[in-house]
Design a protein around this motif. Structure first.
Motif, PDB file in Angstrom:
ATOM      1  N   GLN A  33     -84.447  -4.767  -6.591  1.00 15.25           N
ATOM      2  CA  GLN A  33     -84.983  -5.885  -7.364  1.00 15.25           C
ATOM      3  C   GLN A  33     -86.177  -5.440  -8.194  1.00 15.25           C
ATOM      4  OE1 GLN A  33     -85.234  -9.803  -5.468  1.00 15.25           O
ATOM      5  NE2 GLN A  33     -87.364  -9.898  -6.095  1.00 15.25           N
ATOM      6  N   TYR A  36     -85.388  -3.679 -11.458  1.00 20.17           N
ATOM      7  CA  TYR A  36     -84.602  -4.443 -12.439  1.00 20.17           C
ATOM      8  C   TYR A  36     -85.134  -4.226 -13.847  1.00 20.17           C
ATOM      9  CZ  TYR A  36     -82.863  -8.396 -15.153  1.00 20.17           C
ATOM     10  OH  TYR A  36     -82.294  -9.165 -16.126  1.00 20.17           O
ATOM     11  N   ARG A  88     -69.639 -20.808 -16.843  1.00 23.82           N
ATOM     12  CA  ARG A  88     -69.433 -19.449 -16.331  1.00 23.82           C
ATOM     13  C   ARG A  88     -70.749 -18.830 -15.863  1.00 23.82           C
ATOM     14  NH1 ARG A  88     -65.408 -15.878 -17.994  1.00 23.82           N
ATOM     15  NH2 ARG A  88     -64.247 -17.789 -18.464  1.00 23.82           N
ATOM     16  N   ALA A  92     -72.301 -17.611 -12.000  1.00 21.45           N
ATOM     17  CA  ALA A  92     -72.417 -16.150 -11.909  1.00 21.45           C
ATOM     18  C   ALA A  92     -73.425 -15.761 -10.825  1.00 21.45           C
ATOM     19  CB  ALA A  92     -72.856 -15.577 -13.252  1.00 21.45           C
ATOM     20  N   PRO A  93     -73.371 -14.518 -10.355  1.00 23.85           N
ATOM     21  CA  PRO A  93     -74.380 -14.050  -9.391  1.00 23.85           C
ATOM     22  C   PRO A  93     -75.787 -14.180  -9.973  1.00 23.85           C
ATOM     23  CG  PRO A  93     -72.547 -12.500  -9.515  1.00 23.85           C
ATOM     24  CD  PRO A  93     -72.338 -13.488 -10.617  1.00 23.85           C
ATOM     25  N   ASN A  94     -76.726 -14.592  -9.129  1.00 24.21           N
ATOM     26  CA  ASN A  94     -78.098 -14.821  -9.614  1.00 24.21           C
ATOM     27  C   ASN A  94     -78.951 -13.565  -9.471  1.00 24.21           C
ATOM     28  OD1 ASN A  94     -78.255 -14.837  -6.856  1.00 24.21           O
ATOM     29  ND2 ASN A  94     -79.148 -16.873  -6.674  1.00 24.21           N
ATOM     30  N   ASP A  95     -78.442 -12.479 -10.052  1.00 18.37           N
ATOM     31  CA  ASP A  95     -79.122 -11.182  -9.956  1.00 18.37           C
ATOM     32  C   ASP A  95     -79.799 -10.770 -11.265  1.00 18.37           C
ATOM     33  OD1 ASP A  95     -76.881 -10.703 -11.493  1.00 18.37           O
ATOM     34  OD2 ASP A  95     -75.948  -9.287 -10.095  1.00 18.37           O
ATOM     35  N   TYR A  97     -78.330 -10.309 -14.183  1.00 25.45           N
ATOM     36  CA  TYR A  97     -77.499  -9.510 -15.076  1.00 25.45           C
ATOM     37  C   TYR A  97     -76.523 -10.344 -15.902  1.00 25.45           C
ATOM     38  CZ  TYR A  97     -79.465  -5.439 -12.831  1.00 25.45           C
ATOM     39  OH  TYR A  97     -80.345  -4.492 -12.378  1.00 25.45           O
ATOM     40  N   THR A  98     -76.487 -11.650 -15.666  1.00 20.66           N
ATOM     41  CA  THR A  98     -75.691 -12.561 -16.486  1.00 20.66           C
ATOM     42  C   THR A  98     -76.592 -13.711 -16.906  1.00 20.66           C
ATOM     43  OG1 THR A  98     -73.658 -12.018 -15.284  1.00 20.66           O
ATOM     44  CG2 THR A  98     -73.637 -14.000 -16.651  1.00 20.66           C
ATOM     45  N   PRO A 268     -78.787 -18.063 -13.884  1.00 23.76           N
ATOM     46  CA  PRO A 268     -78.233 -18.866 -12.794  1.00 23.76           C
ATOM     47  C   PRO A 268     -79.315 -19.305 -11.802  1.00 23.76           C
ATOM     48  CG  PRO A 268     -76.868 -16.942 -13.193  1.00 23.76           C
ATOM     49  CD  PRO A 268     -78.114 -16.758 -14.005  1.00 23.76           C
ATOM     50  N   THR A 271     -82.195 -17.204  -9.230  1.00 20.64           N
ATOM     51  CA  THR A 271     -82.620 -15.874  -9.678  1.00 20.64           C
ATOM     52  C   THR A 271     -84.063 -15.632  -9.248  1.00 20.64           C
ATOM     53  OG1 THR A 271     -81.152 -16.015 -11.601  1.00 20.64           O
ATOM     54  CG2 THR A 271     -82.904 -14.373 -11.690  1.00 20.64           C
TER      55      THR A 271
END
Length: 334
Positions: A33, A36, A88, A92-95, A97-98, A268, A271
């Motif tokens: 993390q 990032y 979408r 999405a994953p809350n990392d 990257y989206t 998302p 995050t």
């Protein structure tokens, strides 16, 4: 027997090695993390390529890539006034990257417009930063409608009576709803003609098939500058640098007529705060640069910077604003 038992007992060396492995395992997520981003970031544009949202997203992505040290890839996921792409990203994953390049449509209009929209709650996203505002411009075909001011336009259409038509790039867009607001404000009998995008709507306006459009400034600007269409007013609070001689709707006698689409970065829900802060700082730095401002102004837009908390509050206010217009117009989509 004693020797056998002792041979299976962990030594101090083995114990310390095990602790080191455990520590490394526990530290891995925190390191990932803190590191990032360590791979490309995707910025979802919930509309087709070529529109003002797509153009500004690509300008922003270029700067973000430099700030973040990783590629920022723009992905277009069009449909349902931006709802498909927005949905979408919400799932999405809350990392980090989206991300979503959200608009007035995805964050403040669709919730009131679509009866079956999944993302009804404004808290389905984390708000990163607001970057731009793109007002609309009232344009007419002077050959069909030889007027120079909003007052002349309204007076001429009152004499004409029924049959006045206006276009839009689609139901529920700020262009469409600006037309509905105009209908409420003037009490004119107006017919909405939705198109699949701004280009065919503007083509029909120039061809005389419709009477006017409250188009986003970006696609309308070249036609106004070339003299193919006449701009009667802009819907921004102040005059635009790109159209300095065109009055606002407020100046034209409609003090509450301020409408615009806008663009901001969202992530998302859930995050990590550290990732959101990194994204916010990078976004505001790029959007606050002189180069970005120059390019947005050339498109007819305005740079409007807001940090996460202010962006969230702004979106709530916009939701109320557009919701009232939609309710008064009686517009709903299944």
């Amino acid at each position: 027997m004693t020797r056998s038992l002792l041979s299976k007992t962990p030594t101090r060396k083995h114990f310390l090695a095990t602790l080191a492995l455990l520590a490394a395992g526990l530290a891995a997520p925190a390191f990932a993390q803190g590191d990032y981003p360590n791979k490309p970031v995707k910025l979802v544009v919930p509309f087709a390529p070529g529109g003002n949202t797509d153009l500004i997203a690509r300008m922003l992505a270029q700067g973000l890539a430099e700030q973040l040290g990783q590629p920022v890839i723009v992905e277009n996921l069009a449909g349902a006034n931006g709802s498909i792409g927005a949905s979408r990203v919400a799932g999405a994953p809350n990392d980090g990257y989206t991300l979503l390049f959200g608009t007035a449509g995805t964050q403040a209009i669709n919730q009131s417009l679509y009866r079956n929209l999944g993302e009804k709650n404004l808290a389905d996203y984390e708000y990163v930063a607001l970057v731009t505002s793109i007002p609309n411009v009232l344009v007419v075909n002077e050959g069909r409608t030889p007027v120079r001011t909003v007052a002349e336009f309204v007076a001429a259409e009152r004499k004409r009576g029924a049959g006045l038509s206006y276009g839009s790039p689609g139901t529920g867009s700020t262009v469409h709803l600006s037309g509905e607001l105009f209908k409420t404000a003037t009490k004119l009998d107006l017919l909405h003609v939705p198109y699949k995008g701004s280009a065919p709507a503007l083509t029909d306006l120039m061809g005389g098939q419709i009477d006017f459009i409250f188009e986003n400034v970006t696609p309308a600007l070249p036609f106004v500058q070339s003299g193919k269409l006449r701009a009667l007013a802009v819907t921004s609070a102040e005059r635009l640098p790109a159209l300095p001689n065109v009055p606002t709707m407020k100046e034209s006698g409609y003090p509450d007529f301020v409408t615009a689409t806008w663009n901001g970065v969202l992530a998302p829900k859930g995050t990590a705060p550290s990732i959101l802060k990194r994204l916010q700082d990078a976004t505001l730095k790029v959007a606050g640069s002189a180069d970005f401002k120059t390019r947005v102004t050339a498109l007819g837009g305005e740079v409007r910077l807001m940090e996460a908390a202010a962006f969230r509050d702004f979106t709530r206010n916009e939701y109320q604003h557009w919701g009232a217009i939609i309710k008064n117009a009686g517009v709903t989509v299944q």
